[in-house]
Design an enzyme around this catalytic site. Structure first.
Site, mmCIF file in Angstrom:
data_model
loop_
_atom_site.group_PDB
_atom_site.id
_atom_site.type_symbol
_atom_site.label_atom_id
_atom_site.label_comp_id
_atom_site.label_asym_id
_atom_site.label_seq_id
_atom_site.Cartn_x
_atom_site.Cartn_y
_atom_site.Cartn_z
ATOM 1 N N ARG A 1 -2.448 -9.218 12.781
ATOM 2 C CA ARG A 1 -2.679 -8.004 11.970
ATOM 3 C C ARG A 1 -3.510 -8.344 10.727
ATOM 4 O O ARG A 1 -4.393 -7.583 10.323
ATOM 5 C CB ARG A 1 -1.348 -7.367 11.566
ATOM 6 N N LYS B 1 0.821 -1.210 0.000
ATOM 7 C CA LYS B 1 0.000 0.000 0.000
ATOM 8 C C LYS B 1 0.860 1.268 0.000
ATOM 9 O O LYS B 1 0.607 2.202 -0.759
ATOM 10 C CB LYS B 1 -0.866 -0.012 1.270
ATOM 11 N N ARG C 1 11.325 -3.412 11.891
ATOM 12 C CA ARG C 1 10.025 -3.246 12.558
ATOM 13 C C ARG C 1 9.683 -4.517 13.326
ATOM 14 O O ARG C 1 9.562 -5.604 12.753
ATOM 15 C CB ARG C 1 8.937 -2.966 11.514
ATOM 16 N N ARG D 1 -12.578 2.725 8.294
ATOM 17 C CA ARG D 1 -12.365 1.358 8.769
ATOM 18 C C ARG D 1 -13.674 0.664 9.110
ATOM 19 O O ARG D 1 -13.689 -0.534 9.380
ATOM 20 C CB ARG D 1 -11.482 1.383 10.021
ATOM 21 N N ARG E 1 10.693 -8.169 4.921
ATOM 22 C CA ARG E 1 10.849 -6.737 5.211
ATOM 23 C C ARG E 1 11.498 -6.529 6.583
ATOM 24 O O ARG E 1 12.289 -5.611 6.775
ATOM 25 C CB ARG E 1 9.457 -6.055 5.170
#
Ligand code: 5GP
Length: 381
Positions: A338, A206, A326, A281, A320
């Site tokens: 998630r 995204k 992260r 959302r 990633r």
């Protein structure tokens, strides 16, 4: 389900009446100044004469009241009632409800109109009034649309010449709404913007894709996460309010979020459009966003949802994590959670846009360029 249980913030100069948004075009102060100028001319022209001020109801009730305050001549007030408009369109036929014909005989008559549009009403009134042998007949109209006018009658006093927009306020209505407004408002035109909602599970690309779309289409990126952080950091009133909920571990109410979004939209009034990221959302938020955009005379064009299967997402996020550092990318359990949250959240929002024919699913597997091409094709189509 309660939808839109709060007020959408409107810009000061805009108002909403039924399904339409209007923006101020002639302020109350300008109206009053011009009306007193018109009255001065009428005072000069009718000096020493007695005459009838014939208000055409309902639209001219405010105009005749204010105009008469400034008149210093011998005047008698009468009213006629006719109607030709339905909603925001002229019906083309005129209906008389009342014309005080015998009271006009042998008198000077000054017709007081709120607005002359095609001139049909005026033509009709003049013909009917002339039949009563009046001494003279003149017309004062607060508003006049010269490009619409097809009549041959002279309008002796004009307050404002206006374009062909539909207007309300100061006596003029839209389906009986708006008459009591103190200014004149015109129908706001839909802006030619491109507004996208970009959806995708964590790892769908995204961020990468929205950066490319923003550049290509000249859009403004509105991420509710960024907007929250900005407002909290700058201790804006809304930021402080949002923080008070977050500190208690509560969700920030939609009303606060929508208010922040409204402020961001208004900062970029002339943008080509927006990409909404992280919002809406829920379907209640989607509906509130629709209402907010409508109040800014624009709308969501499309929700683009990047579709990537779970295995691929997990692999991408773990990959990633090797470079991003992260923590939420590195733990398979956190990743699964998630993804689950995303799936649970998106489904109802996707349904909301599907029902409006504004949902497009984009295959999110492939190279960055391939996915980007698919997005562009969907947008351009
Ligand atoms: P005309 O016969 O000149 O086309 O229109 C006359 C009547 O139509 C006006 O007296 C008014 O009632 C209505 N009208 C024309 N244009 C507008 C407009 O822009 N707004 C509103 N509210 N009414 C209008």
């Amino acid at each position: 389900m309660i939808l839109n249980y709060f007020r959408i913030p409107l810009k000061m100069s805009k108002i909403k009446l039924l399904d339409k948004t209007f923006e101020e075009s002639i302020s109350a102060e300008k109206l009053q100044n011009r009306i007193s100028e018109l009255a001065n001319k009428i005072n000069a022209d009718y000096k020493g004469e007695s005459f009838i001020l014939l208000g055409i109801l309902s639209g001219s009730y405010r105009f005749i009241a204010d105009l008469s305050r400034y008149l210093e001549v011998d005047v008698q007030i009468e009213f006629a009632k006719v109607r030709s408009y339905e909603g925001s369109e002229s019906s083309g036929t005129i209906k008389t409800y009342f014309l005080p014909s015998e009271r006009l005989e042998g008198k000077h008559v000054l017709i007081v109109e709120d607005i002359v549009d095609t001139g049909l009403t005026l033509e009709y009134l003049m013909t009917n009034i002339r039949a009563f042998d009046v001494k003279s007949i003149k017309v004062v109209s607060l508003l006049y649309k010269p490009n619409k006018y097809q009549g041959s009658e002279n309008i002796d006093y004009v307050g404002f010449e206006i374009p062909n927009d539909f207007v309300v306020g100061y006596g003029l209505d839209y389906d009986e709404k708006g008459r009591t407004l103190n200014s004149i408002y015109k129908l706001a035109k839909e802006k030619n913007m491109l507004n996208l909602v970009l959806f995708g599970p964590p790892g769908a690309g995204k961020g990468t894709q929205s950066a490319k779309l923003i550049e290509k289409y000249g859009l403004v990126h509105l991420s509710t996460g960024d907007i929250f952080r900005y407002n909290i950091k700058n201790e804006t009133e809304l930021g402080t309010l949002a923080k008070s909920y977050m500190d208690k571990g509560e969700l920030v109410p939609d009303e606060v979020t929508i208010n922040m979004l409204a402020a961001e939209l208004d900062k970029h009034e002339n943008a080509n459009g927006f990409i909404f990221d992280g919002f809406p959302r829920t379907s209640a938020q989607a509906s509130a966003l629709d209402e907010l955009l409508q109040s800014r005379t624009t709308a969501i064009d499309c929700m683009l949802a990047l579709d990537v299967d779970e295995e691929e997402l997990k692999n991408r996020l773990l990959e990633r994590a090797k470079t991003s550092g992260r923590a939420d990318d590195a733990n398979p359990e956190v990743i699964q959670n998630r993804i689950n949250v995303y799936n649970a959240q998106t489904a109802p929002v996707a349904d909301y846009y599907k029902a409006k024919n504004k949902f497009t699913s984009i295959d999110g597997i492939g190279s960055i360029e391939e996915i980007y091409d698919r997005l562009c094709k969907a947008i351009d189509g």
